[in-house]
Design an enzyme around this catalytic site. Structure first.
Site, PDB file in Angstrom:
ATOM      1  N   TYR A 136     -28.359 -44.605  -2.284  1.00  0.00           N
ATOM      2  CA  TYR A 136     -27.651 -44.593  -1.009  1.00  0.00           C
ATOM      3  C   TYR A 136     -28.246 -45.592  -0.022  1.00  0.00           C
ATOM      4  O   TYR A 136     -27.584 -46.003   0.929  1.00  0.00           O
ATOM      5  CB  TYR A 136     -27.711 -43.198  -0.372  1.00  0.00           C
ATOM      6  CG  TYR A 136     -26.656 -42.224  -0.830  1.00  0.00           C
ATOM      7  CD1 TYR A 136     -26.383 -42.043  -2.177  1.00  0.00           C
ATOM      8  CD2 TYR A 136     -25.944 -41.477   0.091  1.00  0.00           C
ATOM      9  CE1 TYR A 136     -25.428 -41.135  -2.595  1.00  0.00           C
ATOM     10  CE2 TYR A 136     -24.985 -40.563  -0.319  1.00  0.00           C
ATOM     11  CZ  TYR A 136     -24.731 -40.396  -1.658  1.00  0.00           C
ATOM     12  OH  TYR A 136     -23.775 -39.501  -2.056  1.00  0.00           O
ATOM     13  N   LYS A 187     -32.222 -39.434 -15.194  1.00  0.00           N
ATOM     14  CA  LYS A 187     -31.768 -40.139 -16.388  1.00  0.00           C
ATOM     15  C   LYS A 187     -32.920 -41.025 -16.867  1.00  0.00           C
ATOM     16  O   LYS A 187     -32.826 -42.259 -16.842  1.00  0.00           O
ATOM     17  CB  LYS A 187     -30.516 -40.967 -16.070  1.00  0.00           C
ATOM     18  CG  LYS A 187     -29.238 -40.146 -15.964  1.00  0.00           C
ATOM     19  CD  LYS A 187     -28.706 -39.663 -17.322  1.00  0.00           C
ATOM     20  CE  LYS A 187     -28.084 -40.805 -18.117  1.00  0.00           C
ATOM     21  NZ  LYS A 187     -27.619 -40.330 -19.453  1.00  0.00           N
ATOM     22  N   ASP A 220     -26.875 -35.748 -16.992  1.00  0.00           N
ATOM     23  CA  ASP A 220     -25.561 -35.498 -17.601  1.00  0.00           C
ATOM     24  C   ASP A 220     -25.552 -34.147 -18.313  1.00  0.00           C
ATOM     25  O   ASP A 220     -24.591 -33.383 -18.226  1.00  0.00           O
ATOM     26  CB  ASP A 220     -25.146 -36.643 -18.545  1.00  0.00           C
ATOM     27  CG  ASP A 220     -26.193 -36.986 -19.587  1.00  0.00           C
ATOM     28  OD1 ASP A 220     -27.364 -36.565 -19.440  1.00  0.00           O
ATOM     29  OD2 ASP A 220     -25.849 -37.682 -20.568  1.00  0.00           O
ATOM     30  N   ASP A 244     -25.825 -35.161  -5.071  1.00  0.00           N
ATOM     31  CA  ASP A 244     -24.509 -35.136  -4.434  1.00  0.00           C
ATOM     32  C   ASP A 244     -23.475 -34.600  -5.423  1.00  0.00           C
ATOM     33  O   ASP A 244     -22.687 -33.703  -5.105  1.00  0.00           O
ATOM     34  CB  ASP A 244     -24.146 -36.566  -3.987  1.00  0.00           C
ATOM     35  CG  ASP A 244     -22.800 -36.623  -3.272  1.00  0.00           C
ATOM     36  OD1 ASP A 244     -22.481 -35.673  -2.532  1.00  0.00           O
ATOM     37  OD2 ASP A 244     -22.079 -37.614  -3.462  1.00  0.00           O
ATOM     38  N   ASP A 248     -21.743 -30.516  -5.720  1.00  0.00           N
ATOM     39  CA  ASP A 248     -20.304 -30.219  -5.650  1.00  0.00           C
ATOM     40  C   ASP A 248     -19.893 -29.356  -6.839  1.00  0.00           C
ATOM     41  O   ASP A 248     -19.110 -28.413  -6.707  1.00  0.00           O
ATOM     42  CB  ASP A 248     -19.467 -31.515  -5.682  1.00  0.00           C
ATOM     43  CG  ASP A 248     -19.033 -31.964  -4.293  1.00  0.00           C
ATOM     44  OD1 ASP A 248     -19.798 -31.737  -3.340  1.00  0.00           O
ATOM     45  OD2 ASP A 248     -17.940 -32.556  -4.170  1.00  0.00           O
TER      46      ASP A 248
END
Ligand code: IPM
Ligand code: MG
Length: 350
Positions: A136, A187, A220, A244, A248
Protein backbone atom coordinates in the site's frame (compact mmCIF):
# COMPACT_ATOMS: atom_id res chain seq x y z
CA UNK A 1 -9.63 17.16 24.96
CA UNK A 2 -11.80 15.23 22.57
CA UNK A 3 -12.59 11.73 23.74
CA UNK A 4 -14.03 10.50 20.48
CA UNK A 5 -13.58 12.10 17.09
CA UNK A 6 -16.21 10.96 14.60
CA UNK A 7 -15.30 10.97 10.93
CA UNK A 8 -18.55 9.99 9.19
CA UNK A 9 -17.05 10.11 5.70
CA UNK A 10 -19.03 9.01 2.66
CA UNK A 11 -21.88 6.79 1.52
CA UNK A 12 -23.46 4.97 4.45
CA UNK A 13 -20.74 6.34 6.77
CA UNK A 14 -22.83 9.28 8.08
CA UNK A 15 -25.87 7.01 8.57
CA UNK A 16 -24.03 4.48 10.72
CA UNK A 17 -21.93 6.97 12.71
CA UNK A 18 -25.12 8.87 13.59
CA UNK A 19 -26.21 5.69 15.39
CA UNK A 20 -22.90 5.55 17.25
CA UNK A 21 -23.62 9.03 18.51
CA UNK A 22 -27.01 7.91 19.82
CA UNK A 23 -25.53 4.87 21.52
CA UNK A 24 -22.70 6.92 23.01
CA UNK A 25 -25.02 9.51 24.48
CA UNK A 26 -27.09 6.77 26.11
CA UNK A 27 -24.15 4.77 27.39
CA UNK A 28 -21.59 7.42 28.30
CA UNK A 29 -22.97 10.92 27.97
CA UNK A 30 -19.85 12.35 29.64
CA UNK A 31 -17.80 11.57 26.55
CA UNK A 32 -16.72 14.63 24.62
CA UNK A 33 -17.50 13.87 21.00
CA UNK A 34 -16.38 15.94 18.02
CA UNK A 35 -16.96 15.47 14.34
CA UNK A 36 -15.03 16.42 11.18
CA UNK A 37 -15.65 15.88 7.47
CA UNK A 38 -13.48 13.14 6.00
CA UNK A 39 -12.86 11.36 2.71
CA UNK A 40 -14.87 12.47 -0.31
CA UNK A 41 -17.04 14.72 1.86
CA UNK A 42 -13.94 16.53 3.06
CA UNK A 43 -12.58 16.78 -0.48
CA UNK A 44 -15.83 18.40 -1.64
CA UNK A 45 -15.99 20.80 1.29
CA UNK A 46 -12.34 21.54 2.03
CA UNK A 47 -10.42 20.43 -1.06
CA UNK A 48 -8.63 17.51 0.57
CA UNK A 49 -9.82 14.10 1.84
CA UNK A 50 -7.78 14.62 5.03
CA UNK A 51 -6.93 18.15 6.09
CA UNK A 52 -4.01 18.98 8.39
CA UNK A 53 -6.51 20.17 10.94
CA UNK A 54 -8.45 16.90 10.92
CA UNK A 55 -5.25 14.89 11.31
CA UNK A 56 -4.14 17.13 14.18
CA UNK A 57 -7.54 16.77 15.88
CA UNK A 58 -7.38 13.00 15.40
CA UNK A 59 -3.93 12.78 16.98
CA UNK A 60 -5.10 14.90 19.92
CA UNK A 61 -8.20 12.77 20.57
CA UNK A 62 -8.37 9.64 22.68
CA UNK A 63 -10.08 7.65 19.94
CA UNK A 64 -11.17 8.20 16.35
CA UNK A 65 -14.14 6.46 14.76
CA UNK A 66 -14.44 6.50 10.99
CA UNK A 67 -17.62 5.57 9.11
CA UNK A 68 -16.61 4.76 5.55
CA UNK A 69 -14.90 6.46 2.61
CA UNK A 70 -15.17 6.43 -1.15
CA UNK A 71 -17.74 6.43 -3.89
CA UNK A 72 -18.06 6.52 -7.66
CA UNK A 73 -18.20 10.33 -7.77
CA UNK A 74 -14.52 10.54 -6.74
CA UNK A 75 -13.25 7.65 -8.88
CA UNK A 76 -11.54 10.00 -11.33
CA UNK A 77 -9.99 12.37 -8.80
CA UNK A 78 -6.18 12.34 -8.71
CA UNK A 79 -5.00 9.50 -6.47
CA UNK A 80 -3.78 11.76 -3.66
CA UNK A 81 -7.18 13.50 -3.54
CA UNK A 82 -9.23 10.31 -3.47
CA UNK A 83 -11.17 9.47 -0.31
CA UNK A 84 -9.08 6.30 0.14
CA UNK A 85 -5.91 8.40 0.19
CA UNK A 86 -7.37 10.27 3.14
CA UNK A 87 -7.83 7.01 5.01
CA UNK A 88 -4.32 5.79 4.24
CA UNK A 89 -2.97 9.19 5.31
CA UNK A 90 -4.94 9.00 8.54
CA UNK A 91 -3.62 5.51 9.31
CA UNK A 92 0.01 6.44 8.72
CA UNK A 93 -0.40 9.89 10.28
CA UNK A 94 -1.76 8.31 13.46
CA UNK A 95 0.84 5.53 13.29
CA UNK A 96 -1.79 2.84 13.80
CA UNK A 97 0.15 -0.12 12.46
CA UNK A 98 -1.84 -2.93 14.11
CA UNK A 99 -5.29 -3.58 12.72
CA UNK A 100 -7.39 -5.92 14.83
CA UNK A 101 -10.23 -7.40 12.83
CA UNK A 102 -12.30 -9.83 14.84
CA UNK A 103 -14.61 -12.24 13.07
CA UNK A 104 -17.10 -13.41 15.64
CA UNK A 105 -20.22 -15.32 14.77
CA UNK A 106 -23.03 -14.20 17.04
CA UNK A 107 -25.05 -17.33 17.89
CA UNK A 108 -28.38 -16.04 16.52
CA UNK A 109 -26.70 -15.26 13.18
CA UNK A 110 -25.26 -18.71 12.56
CA UNK A 111 -28.04 -19.25 10.04
CA UNK A 112 -27.40 -15.95 8.23
CA UNK A 113 -24.05 -16.96 6.77
CA UNK A 114 -23.71 -18.40 3.29
CA UNK A 115 -21.69 -21.18 4.94
CA UNK A 116 -23.16 -24.14 6.77
CA UNK A 117 -24.14 -23.51 10.37
CA UNK A 118 -21.80 -26.17 11.80
CA UNK A 119 -18.82 -24.59 10.02
CA UNK A 120 -19.24 -21.17 11.58
CA UNK A 121 -21.23 -21.59 14.79
CA UNK A 122 -19.04 -20.40 17.67
CA UNK A 123 -16.44 -18.83 15.38
CA UNK A 124 -14.14 -16.39 17.20
CA UNK A 125 -11.17 -15.45 15.12
CA UNK A 126 -8.94 -12.40 15.25
CA UNK A 127 -7.14 -11.21 12.15
CA UNK A 128 -4.18 -8.98 12.93
CA UNK A 129 -3.45 -7.01 9.78
CA UNK A 130 -0.31 -4.92 9.37
CA UNK A 131 -1.75 -1.54 8.40
CA UNK A 132 0.90 1.05 7.64
CA UNK A 133 3.38 -0.78 5.43
CA UNK A 134 3.67 -3.21 2.55
CA UNK A 135 2.46 -2.75 -0.99
CA UNK A 136 0.00 0.00 0.00
CA UNK A 137 2.90 2.35 0.68
CA UNK A 138 6.03 0.87 -0.97
CA UNK A 139 8.04 2.94 -3.44
CA UNK A 140 8.50 3.07 -6.37
CA UNK A 141 4.91 3.10 -7.49
CA UNK A 142 3.08 4.63 -10.39
CA UNK A 143 1.95 4.20 -13.96
CA UNK A 144 4.37 5.21 -16.70
CA UNK A 145 4.25 5.35 -20.47
CA UNK A 146 6.48 2.91 -22.28
CA UNK A 147 8.59 4.22 -25.17
CA UNK A 148 7.24 1.61 -27.58
CA UNK A 149 3.63 2.30 -26.58
CA UNK A 150 1.61 0.81 -23.80
CA UNK A 151 2.03 1.62 -20.11
CA UNK A 152 3.57 0.01 -17.05
CA UNK A 153 2.06 -0.01 -13.56
CA UNK A 154 4.33 -0.57 -10.57
CA UNK A 155 3.65 -1.25 -6.91
CA UNK A 156 6.33 -2.23 -4.43
CA UNK A 157 5.89 -4.70 -1.62
CA UNK A 158 8.35 -3.89 1.13
CA UNK A 159 8.70 -4.87 4.81
CA UNK A 160 11.44 -4.36 7.36
CA UNK A 161 12.26 -6.63 10.29
CA UNK A 162 11.11 -3.85 12.61
CA UNK A 163 7.67 -3.68 11.00
CA UNK A 164 7.22 -7.45 10.96
CA UNK A 165 8.39 -7.91 14.52
CA UNK A 166 6.14 -5.25 16.01
CA UNK A 167 2.99 -6.61 14.33
CA UNK A 168 3.87 -10.21 15.21
CA UNK A 169 4.35 -9.14 18.81
CA UNK A 170 0.80 -7.77 18.87
CA UNK A 171 -0.51 -11.10 17.56
CA UNK A 172 1.40 -13.18 20.10
CA UNK A 173 0.33 -10.94 22.98
CA UNK A 174 -3.33 -11.18 21.91
CA UNK A 175 -3.13 -14.95 21.53
CA UNK A 176 -1.95 -15.30 25.13
CA UNK A 177 -5.25 -13.83 26.27
CA UNK A 178 -7.22 -16.11 23.93
CA UNK A 179 -6.62 -19.69 22.75
CA UNK A 180 -2.86 -19.18 22.55
CA UNK A 181 -2.51 -19.98 18.87
CA UNK A 182 -1.10 -17.83 16.05
CA UNK A 183 -1.17 -18.52 12.32
CA UNK A 184 1.21 -16.32 10.36
CA UNK A 185 0.14 -15.98 6.72
CA UNK A 186 2.45 -14.92 3.87
CA UNK A 187 3.69 -16.11 0.49
CA UNK A 188 7.22 -17.14 1.45
CA UNK A 189 7.18 -19.60 -1.44
CA UNK A 190 7.28 -16.81 -4.02
CA UNK A 191 7.95 -13.47 -2.29
CA UNK A 192 11.08 -12.11 -0.62
CA UNK A 193 8.98 -10.11 1.85
CA UNK A 194 7.15 -13.36 2.62
CA UNK A 195 10.40 -15.16 3.30
CA UNK A 196 11.64 -12.39 5.58
CA UNK A 197 8.23 -12.34 7.29
CA UNK A 198 8.49 -16.07 8.05
CA UNK A 199 12.05 -15.77 9.36
CA UNK A 200 11.32 -12.80 11.60
CA UNK A 201 8.16 -14.36 13.05
CA UNK A 202 10.02 -17.64 13.66
CA UNK A 203 12.87 -15.85 15.45
CA UNK A 204 10.59 -13.70 17.59
CA UNK A 205 8.53 -16.74 18.53
CA UNK A 206 11.61 -18.69 19.65
CA UNK A 207 12.97 -15.71 21.54
CA UNK A 208 9.91 -14.36 23.38
CA UNK A 209 6.78 -16.41 22.70
CA UNK A 210 7.72 -20.10 22.74
CA UNK A 211 4.69 -20.73 24.96
CA UNK A 212 2.33 -19.70 22.12
CA UNK A 213 1.51 -22.23 19.41
CA UNK A 214 2.72 -20.91 16.04
CA UNK A 215 1.87 -22.17 12.57
CA UNK A 216 3.03 -20.68 9.30
CA UNK A 217 0.51 -20.82 6.49
CA UNK A 218 0.66 -19.66 2.88
CA UNK A 219 -1.85 -16.89 2.33
CA UNK A 220 -3.65 -18.68 -0.51
CA UNK A 221 -4.06 -21.77 1.64
CA UNK A 222 -5.28 -19.52 4.48
CA UNK A 223 -8.01 -18.22 2.15
CA UNK A 224 -9.08 -21.78 1.44
CA UNK A 225 -8.88 -22.95 5.06
CA UNK A 226 -10.99 -19.97 6.14
CA UNK A 227 -14.00 -21.28 4.26
CA UNK A 228 -13.19 -24.94 4.83
CA UNK A 229 -12.64 -24.95 8.57
CA UNK A 230 -12.45 -21.43 10.03
CA UNK A 231 -12.66 -22.62 13.63
CA UNK A 232 -9.12 -24.01 13.45
CA UNK A 233 -7.93 -20.38 13.71
CA UNK A 234 -7.50 -18.24 16.80
CA UNK A 235 -5.24 -15.33 15.81
CA UNK A 236 -4.04 -14.84 12.24
CA UNK A 237 -1.30 -12.30 11.59
CA UNK A 238 -0.61 -11.13 8.08
CA UNK A 239 0.51 -8.20 5.96
CA UNK A 240 -1.48 -5.22 4.75
CA UNK A 241 -2.75 -6.57 1.41
CA UNK A 242 -3.38 -10.17 2.47
CA UNK A 243 -5.03 -8.84 5.62
CA UNK A 244 -7.35 -6.66 3.56
CA UNK A 245 -8.47 -9.63 1.49
CA UNK A 246 -8.60 -12.27 4.21
CA UNK A 247 -10.54 -10.01 6.57
CA UNK A 248 -13.29 -9.46 4.00
CA UNK A 249 -13.49 -13.20 3.59
CA UNK A 250 -13.60 -13.74 7.34
CA UNK A 251 -16.29 -11.09 7.65
CA UNK A 252 -18.63 -12.96 5.34
CA UNK A 253 -18.27 -16.06 7.52
CA UNK A 254 -20.10 -14.21 10.26
CA UNK A 255 -23.17 -13.54 8.18
CA UNK A 256 -22.56 -10.08 6.84
CA UNK A 257 -19.82 -7.56 6.25
CA UNK A 258 -22.19 -5.21 8.06
CA UNK A 259 -21.35 -6.88 11.37
CA UNK A 260 -17.61 -6.47 11.66
CA UNK A 261 -15.78 -3.74 13.54
CA UNK A 262 -12.05 -3.13 13.64
CA UNK A 263 -9.51 -1.37 15.78
CA UNK A 264 -6.24 0.08 14.53
CA UNK A 265 -3.72 0.62 17.27
CA UNK A 266 -0.31 2.25 17.44
CA UNK A 267 2.22 2.52 20.24
CA UNK A 268 0.76 2.41 23.77
CA UNK A 269 -0.68 5.74 24.85
CA UNK A 270 -1.52 6.90 21.34
CA UNK A 271 -5.14 7.16 20.08
CA UNK A 272 -6.71 4.22 18.29
CA UNK A 273 -8.60 4.38 15.01
CA UNK A 274 -11.85 2.43 14.88
CA UNK A 275 -13.59 1.52 11.65
CA UNK A 276 -16.30 -0.81 10.50
CA UNK A 277 -14.75 -3.16 7.94
CA UNK A 278 -17.49 -2.49 5.41
CA UNK A 279 -17.10 0.22 2.81
CA UNK A 280 -19.30 3.16 1.87
CA UNK A 281 -21.82 0.92 0.05
CA UNK A 282 -22.93 3.51 -2.54
CA UNK A 283 -25.69 1.15 -3.72
CA UNK A 284 -27.63 1.52 -0.46
CA UNK A 285 -26.37 4.92 0.72
CA UNK A 286 -29.14 7.32 1.67
CA UNK A 287 -31.75 4.57 1.89
CA UNK A 288 -31.53 4.27 5.66
CA UNK A 289 -31.12 0.49 5.58
CA UNK A 290 -27.40 0.06 6.30
CA UNK A 291 -26.55 -2.19 9.22
CA UNK A 292 -25.16 0.07 11.97
CA UNK A 293 -23.80 -2.82 14.05
CA UNK A 294 -20.27 -2.78 12.63
CA UNK A 295 -20.02 0.90 13.55
CA UNK A 296 -21.63 0.34 16.95
CA UNK A 297 -19.27 -2.56 17.62
CA UNK A 298 -16.36 -0.36 16.52
CA UNK A 299 -17.43 2.03 19.26
CA UNK A 300 -17.48 -0.97 21.60
CA UNK A 301 -13.84 -1.63 20.68
CA UNK A 302 -13.01 2.07 21.23
CA UNK A 303 -14.51 1.90 24.73
CA UNK A 304 -12.36 -1.13 25.44
CA UNK A 305 -9.04 -0.27 23.83
CA UNK A 306 -8.79 3.53 23.97
CA UNK A 307 -11.35 4.97 26.37
CA UNK A 308 -10.66 2.70 29.32
CA UNK A 309 -14.35 1.81 29.73
CA UNK A 310 -14.34 -1.97 29.44
CA UNK A 311 -17.40 -2.12 31.70
CA UNK A 312 -19.43 -0.13 29.19
CA UNK A 313 -17.99 -2.13 26.32
CA UNK A 314 -19.22 -5.34 27.97
CA UNK A 315 -22.63 -3.79 28.42
CA UNK A 316 -22.83 -2.70 24.80
CA UNK A 317 -21.60 -6.03 23.47
CA UNK A 318 -24.26 -7.84 25.50
CA UNK A 319 -26.93 -5.44 24.25
CA UNK A 320 -26.02 -6.17 20.62
CA UNK A 321 -26.17 -9.89 21.33
CA UNK A 322 -29.58 -9.58 22.96
CA UNK A 323 -31.00 -7.48 20.14
CA UNK A 324 -29.90 -10.14 17.65
CA UNK A 325 -31.32 -12.89 19.84
CA UNK A 326 -34.67 -11.14 19.77
CA UNK A 327 -34.57 -11.16 15.99
CA UNK A 328 -33.41 -7.65 15.10
CA UNK A 329 -32.18 -7.83 11.50
CA UNK A 330 -31.34 -5.28 8.83
CA UNK A 331 -31.75 -6.37 5.18
CA UNK A 332 -28.13 -7.59 4.89
CA UNK A 333 -29.03 -10.13 7.59
CA UNK A 334 -32.24 -11.11 5.89
CA UNK A 335 -34.50 -8.79 7.92
CA UNK A 336 -36.44 -5.61 7.37
CA UNK A 337 -35.24 -3.15 10.00
CA UNK A 338 -33.94 0.26 9.06
CA UNK A 339 -30.61 1.59 10.33
CA UNK A 340 -32.39 3.60 13.01
CA UNK A 341 -34.61 0.70 14.07
CA UNK A 342 -31.59 -1.58 14.44
CA UNK A 343 -29.93 0.99 16.69
CA UNK A 344 -33.23 1.32 18.59
CA UNK A 345 -33.17 -2.44 19.17
CA UNK A 346 -29.69 -2.15 20.70
CA UNK A 347 -30.63 0.92 22.76
CA UNK A 348 -33.60 -0.98 24.15
CA UNK A 349 -31.22 -3.57 25.60
CA UNK A 350 -28.83 -1.10 27.25
C1 IPM B 1 -10.38 -1.67 4.37
C2 IPM B 1 -10.65 -0.99 3.06
C3 IPM B 1 -9.53 0.01 2.78
C4 IPM B 1 -8.25 -0.79 2.63
C5 IPM B 1 -9.75 0.94 1.58
C6 IPM B 1 -11.06 1.70 1.68
C7 IPM B 1 -8.59 1.90 1.42
O1 IPM B 1 -10.80 -1.93 2.06
O2 IPM B 1 -10.23 -0.97 5.39
O3 IPM B 1 -10.32 -2.91 4.40
O4 IPM B 1 -7.96 -1.33 1.55
O5 IPM B 1 -7.51 -0.87 3.61
MG1 MG C 1 -10.87 -3.95 2.76
Amino acid sequence: MTDLLLLPGDGIGPEVTAQVRRVASRLANDLKIDERPFGGASFDELGSPLTDETLATAKASKAVLMGAVGGPQWANAPRDKRPEAGLLGLRTGMGVFANLRPAICFGPLAGASTLKREVIEGLDLMIVRELTGGVYFGKPRGIEDLPGGGRRGVDTQVYTTFEIERIARVAFELARGRKNKVHSAEKSNVMETGLLWRQVVTDLHARDYADVELEHILADNAAMQLVKNPKQFDVMVTDNLFGDILSDEAAQLTGSLGMLPSAALGEPGTPGLYEPIHGSAPDIAGKGIANPLAAILSFEMALRWSLDRADLADKLYAAVGKALEKGARTPDLGGGLTTIQMADAVLAEI
